[in-house]
Design an enzyme around this catalytic site. Structure first.
Site: not given
Ligand SMILES: O=C[C@H](O)[C@H](O)[C@H](O)COP(=O)(O)O
Length: 233
Positions: A83, A98, A105, A29
């Protein structure tokens, strides 16, 4: 500060947790991307770490930065996973997925002594569910699985539409594992543990985006500075 600046702030604080010789899980992400970029600079300066990626995208990013990479087959126990998250509640329960990386993960987080979430403070919510819950499913028997999922969601006291995730070009998204994602637009999840348990036993469901009991702490960045939930050290 922009949301991206806040993500960088949280990522930089997480980098302070890294010690020479650590085995690290690298998240996926936009927030985790900043962590990997910063880690790459430290590796270039001589930091000794061994890492496992949570997605093909993160794998490619880490390799491009010269970060030493391994797999969970070669390195089945990790010291720390950093993460992002789509939602974090005060009990450190998460919605993730998302970016369609939730399966790897969760496997990597579960193989880690400690998982620390990094995010901008917009991800902190009183109750999970406003963000659609990603649920990874096997393509075979999709409609039968969808019906069983809907029944399990209702039985757990939640309700909402299940939408098959598409790419911008309209084709069905395939995860790194070759699966589909159904996003559950529930609005609120009053009992995440009950919903997670109900989804876990639906044939065809590979994994869901509720991360329960996995995050030891969270670093949340806002214009006022960093808010730490739980234990990050
Ligand atoms: O599948 C994606 C992961 O779970 C991401 O860590 C999560 O969607 C958060 O993403 P971002 O840091 O871009 O908001």
């Amino acid at each position: 500060m922009s949301p991206d600046d806040l993500k960088k702030l949280a990522a930089a604080r997480a980098l302070e947790l890294v010690r020479p010789g650590m085995r690290l899980g690298l998240g996926t992400g936009s927030t985790a991307k900043h962590f990997v970029d910063l880690l790459g600079a430290r590796v270039a300066a001589g930091l000794d770490v061994l890492c496992v990626a949570t997605s093909e995208v993160t794998q490619a990013q880490a390799e491009s930065l010269g970060i030493p990479m391994s797999t969970l087959d070669e390195t089945p126990e990790l010291d720390l996973t950093v993460d992002g998250a789509d939602e974090v509640d005060p009990q450190l329960r998460l919605i993730k997925g998302a970016g369609a990386a939730l399966l790897r993960e969760k496997i990597v987080a579960a193989a880690s002594k400690r998982m620390v979430v990094i995010a901008d403070d917009s991800k902190l919510v009183a109750e999970l569910g406003r963000f659609p819950l990603p649920i990874e499913v096997v393509p075979f028997g999709l409609e039968a699985t969808r019906r069983a999922m809907a029944a399990a969601i209702t039985a757990s006291g939640a309700a909402g539409e299940l939408r098959l995730r598409k790419r911008p070009d309209g084709t069905v998204l395939l995860t790194d594992g070759g699966h589909y994602i159904l996003d559950a637009h529930l609005g609120r999840i009053a009992n995440p543990e009950l919903l997670g348990a109900a989804l876990n036993v639906v044939p065809g469901v590979v994994e869901h985006g509720l991360f329960l009991g996995l995050a030891a702490g969270a670093i949340l960045a806002s214009g006022d500075g960093l808010k730490i939930l739980g234990a990050i050290e």
